[in-house]
Motif scaffolding. Structure first.
Motif, PDB file in Angstrom:
ATOM      1  N   LYS A 135      -8.522  -3.836  14.668  1.00 23.98           N
ATOM      2  CA  LYS A 135      -8.649  -4.957  15.601  1.00 23.98           C
ATOM      3  C   LYS A 135      -8.887  -6.264  14.839  1.00 23.98           C
ATOM      4  N   ALA A 136      -9.671  -6.208  13.767  1.00 25.23           N
ATOM      5  CA  ALA A 136      -9.888  -7.396  12.947  1.00 25.23           C
ATOM      6  C   ALA A 136      -8.573  -7.888  12.365  1.00 25.23           C
ATOM      7  N   TYR A 137      -7.770  -6.960  11.899  1.00 25.11           N
ATOM      8  CA  TYR A 137      -6.467  -7.280  11.315  1.00 25.11           C
ATOM      9  C   TYR A 137      -5.562  -7.936  12.365  1.00 25.11           C
ATOM     10  N   GLU A 138      -5.542  -7.341  13.565  1.00 27.03           N
ATOM     11  CA  GLU A 138      -4.709  -7.876  14.647  1.00 27.03           C
ATOM     12  C   GLU A 138      -5.213  -9.243  15.117  1.00 27.03           C
ATOM     13  N   THR A 139      -6.528  -9.383  15.182  1.00 24.44           N
ATOM     14  CA  THR A 139      -7.126 -10.623  15.661  1.00 24.44           C
ATOM     15  C   THR A 139      -6.743 -11.803  14.775  1.00 24.44           C
ATOM     16  N   LEU A 140      -6.573 -11.539  13.488  1.00 26.69           N
ATOM     17  CA  LEU A 140      -6.171 -12.585  12.552  1.00 26.69           C
ATOM     18  C   LEU A 140      -4.666 -12.819  12.551  1.00 26.69           C
ATOM     19  N   ASP A 141      -3.961 -12.125  13.466  1.00 24.81           N
ATOM     20  CA  ASP A 141      -2.511 -12.305  13.628  1.00 24.81           C
ATOM     21  C   ASP A 141      -1.763 -11.949  12.345  1.00 24.81           C
ATOM     22  N   LEU A 142      -2.120 -10.783  11.798  1.00 22.87           N
ATOM     23  CA  LEU A 142      -1.542 -10.338  10.540  1.00 22.87           C
ATOM     24  C   LEU A 142      -0.580  -9.177  10.758  1.00 22.87           C
ATOM     25  N   ILE A 143       0.365  -9.032   9.850  1.00 27.31           N
ATOM     26  CA  ILE A 143       1.237  -7.867   9.835  1.00 27.31           C
ATOM     27  C   ILE A 143       1.302  -7.330   8.407  1.00 27.31           C
ATOM     28  N   THR A 144       1.873  -6.140   8.280  1.00 26.22           N
ATOM     29  CA  THR A 144       1.966  -5.466   6.983  1.00 26.22           C
ATOM     30  C   THR A 144       3.419  -5.220   6.623  1.00 26.22           C
ATOM     31  N   PHE A 145       3.778  -5.518   5.365  1.00 27.62           N
ATOM     32  CA  PHE A 145       5.053  -5.026   4.840  1.00 27.62           C
ATOM     33  C   PHE A 145       4.725  -4.150   3.634  1.00 27.62           C
ATOM     34  N   PHE A 146       5.709  -3.367   3.194  1.00 29.86           N
ATOM     35  CA  PHE A 146       5.462  -2.388   2.147  1.00 29.86           C
ATOM     36  C   PHE A 146       6.431  -2.551   0.984  1.00 29.86           C
ATOM     37  N   THR A 147       5.958  -2.147  -0.192  1.00 27.93           N
ATOM     38  CA  THR A 147       6.837  -1.851  -1.319  1.00 27.93           C
ATOM     39  C   THR A 147       6.576  -0.389  -1.661  1.00 27.93           C
ATOM     40  N   SER A 148       7.630   0.331  -1.990  1.00 22.16           N
ATOM     41  CA  SER A 148       7.455   1.770  -2.218  1.00 22.16           C
ATOM     42  C   SER A 148       8.424   2.265  -3.273  1.00 22.16           C
ATOM     43  N   GLY A 149       7.877   2.951  -4.270  1.00 25.00           N
ATOM     44  CA  GLY A 149       8.690   3.518  -5.337  1.00 25.00           C
ATOM     45  C   GLY A 149       7.880   4.536  -6.113  1.00 25.00           C
ATOM     46  N   PRO A 150       8.421   5.074  -7.200  1.00 24.13           N
ATOM     47  CA  PRO A 150       7.710   6.104  -7.980  1.00 24.13           C
ATOM     48  C   PRO A 150       6.365   5.630  -8.524  1.00 24.13           C
ATOM     49  N   LYS A 151       6.266   4.357  -8.897  1.00 25.72           N
ATOM     50  CA  LYS A 151       5.030   3.840  -9.467  1.00 25.72           C
ATOM     51  C   LYS A 151       3.922   3.752  -8.425  1.00 25.72           C
ATOM     52  N   GLU A 152       4.232   3.175  -7.262  1.00 19.41           N
ATOM     53  CA  GLU A 152       3.220   3.023  -6.225  1.00 19.41           C
ATOM     54  C   GLU A 152       3.871   2.745  -4.878  1.00 19.41           C
ATOM     55  N   THR A 153       3.153   3.097  -3.822  1.00 17.27           N
ATOM     56  CA  THR A 153       3.447   2.620  -2.475  1.00 17.27           C
ATOM     57  C   THR A 153       2.311   1.699  -2.095  1.00 17.27           C
ATOM     58  N   ARG A 154       2.647   0.477  -1.691  1.00 17.43           N
ATOM     59  CA  ARG A 154       1.610  -0.536  -1.493  1.00 17.43           C
ATOM     60  C   ARG A 154       1.832  -1.301  -0.196  1.00 17.43           C
ATOM     61  N   ALA A 155       0.731  -1.583   0.490  1.00 16.59           N
ATOM     62  CA  ALA A 155       0.761  -2.418   1.697  1.00 16.59           C
ATOM     63  C   ALA A 155       0.397  -3.851   1.321  1.00 16.59           C
ATOM     64  N   TRP A 156       1.097  -4.804   1.938  1.00 11.53           N
ATOM     65  CA  TRP A 156       0.851  -6.219   1.679  1.00 11.53           C
ATOM     66  C   TRP A 156       0.627  -6.923   3.014  1.00 11.53           C
ATOM     67  N   THR A 157      -0.254  -7.907   3.003  1.00 12.67           N
ATOM     68  CA  THR A 157      -0.627  -8.626   4.223  1.00 12.67           C
ATOM     69  C   THR A 157       0.013 -10.000   4.265  1.00 12.67           C
TER      70      THR A 157
END
Length: 364
Positions: free
Chosen positions: A273-295
């Motif tokens: 809810k805190a994340y949504e309240t700040l009007d944020l979304i998530t995109f991802f990068t994903s590969g063998p090294k890491e899968t990561r969420a970005w704001t």
């Protein structure tokens, strides 16, 4: 993207218990007012089931979630803006946060003294809102003094700003949050440098007796909130129960939730809810090294998203290769999505969507 939520409330309402549950970080929760003197900061991962699924497909070596910082701020009391209790030093800690989590006591325990001598969450709510409004009024009055001097020279910008701040003075004199009134985008931009407390988004957490619930307290709904669009996000959480759950492993928590017919813990609901309240979304990068969420902020364009990873990616942005999350899962990763025509090439004006799996091409 560093984001902070300040946890505020009267003394002994469960702020520090909630903070400890959020961060699994031991803080003072003794039974007396003002036991938390300096703000404690904890970094909390934003729960997102999509990360594990992406990682499984990409065979990633590690998973890196996006985070939010929670700041535990000592208890305010009536008259804090006048220096009562520990006064404005706490209010100054709140000014730097992006949103406020207001904890209201809705539990009964004779061994834990309520600073007002009674359990009345709505009264507590009005006390805190009044303190925030009065703290804002002091800032507004100081600015009005400066603007009046400038406006006497015929400065048109100062006259325009003075009119806005005089409107704020009228609102705040009624102990009403500034967010209760609509303001145009250009006025919002003008007010941003002043970090006015009653313009910040607020999440109200009713700290209930020990019973797991997923709905607001009886009689309370978003539609009932009289204080404006930013003041109608309400959750009910038992901080004591959440603190106990935070000590269990994930399997034990899952069994507990299933037995009670709950979809998620109160903490996860609060973080989301805190994340949504700040009007944020998530995109991802994903590969063998890491899968990561970005704001990023909702509506951000591809170069801005690239800049979250590295400033040079935004400066020398060429294009973005984008796969929708569902397509990435359905077609078993990047190659499958590409073979099925689900990988898109997007330019500078592309508005990133929540869940996009992205790869940026740049000239850095």
């Amino acid at each position: 993207m560093s984001l902070q939520i300040g946890i505020v409330g009267l003394p002994n309402v469960g702020k520090s218990t909630l903070f400890r549950a959020l961060t699994k970080k031991q803080v003072a929760v003794e039974n007396f007012p003002f036991c938390t003197i300096d703000p404690n900061v904890g970094v909390v991962a934003v729960p997102d089931d999509r990360l594990q699924k992406l990682s499984d497909i990409s065979h990633s070596a590690q998973i890196i979630p996006t985070t939010i910082e929670f700041v535990d701020i000592a208890g305010l009391v009536k008259g804090a803006h006048k220096g009562e209790g520990l006064g404005n030093q706490f209010l100054s800690h709140i000014r730097g946060v992006d949103a406020i989590c207001h904890v209201l006591r809705d539990f009964h325990n004779d061994d834990i003294i309520h600073v007002e001598g009674k359990v009345d969450p709505e009264s507590d709510r009005e006390t805190i809102i009044t303190e925030l409004a009065m703290a804002d009024l002091a800032v507004v009055l100081k600015r009005i003094d400066t603007l009046e001097a400038k406006s006497r020279t015929g400065d048109k910008d100062a006259l325009k700003e003075l009119e806005l701040f005089q409107t704020l003075e009228h609102i705040l004199n009624n102990s009403t949050p500034i967010s209760s009134q609509p303001f145009t985008d250009d006025k919002q931009i003008l007010l941003k440098p002043y970090n006015l407390l009653t313009l910040k988004p607020i999440i109200e957490v009713y700290n209930s007796d020990e019973q797991p619930v997923e709905t607001p307290p009886l009689g309370v709904s978003d539609e009932d909130a009289p204080l404006g669009r930013l003041y109608n996000t309400r959750l009910t959480i038992c901080a004591k129960l959440e603190a106990e759950l935070s000590e269990l492993d994930q399997e034990e928590v899952s069994v507990y939730l299933k037995e009670l017919g709950l979809n998620d813990t109160g903490l996860n609901r609060l973080i989301k809810k805190a994340y949504e309240t700040l009007d944020l979304i998530t995109f991802f990068t994903s590969g063998p090294k890491e899968t990561r969420a970005w704001t990023i902020k909702k509506g951000a364009q591809a170069p801005e998203a690239a800049g979250v990873i590295h400033s040079d990616f935004e400066k020398y942005f060429i294009r973005a290769e984008v796969i929708a999350y569902q397509d990435f899962i359905e077609y078993n990763g990047e190659q499958g999505a590409k073979d099925s025509g689900k990988l898109r090439v997007e330019g500078k004006e592309y508005a990133v969507c929540d869940g996009d799996v992205m790869h940026f091409r740049h000239g850095a």
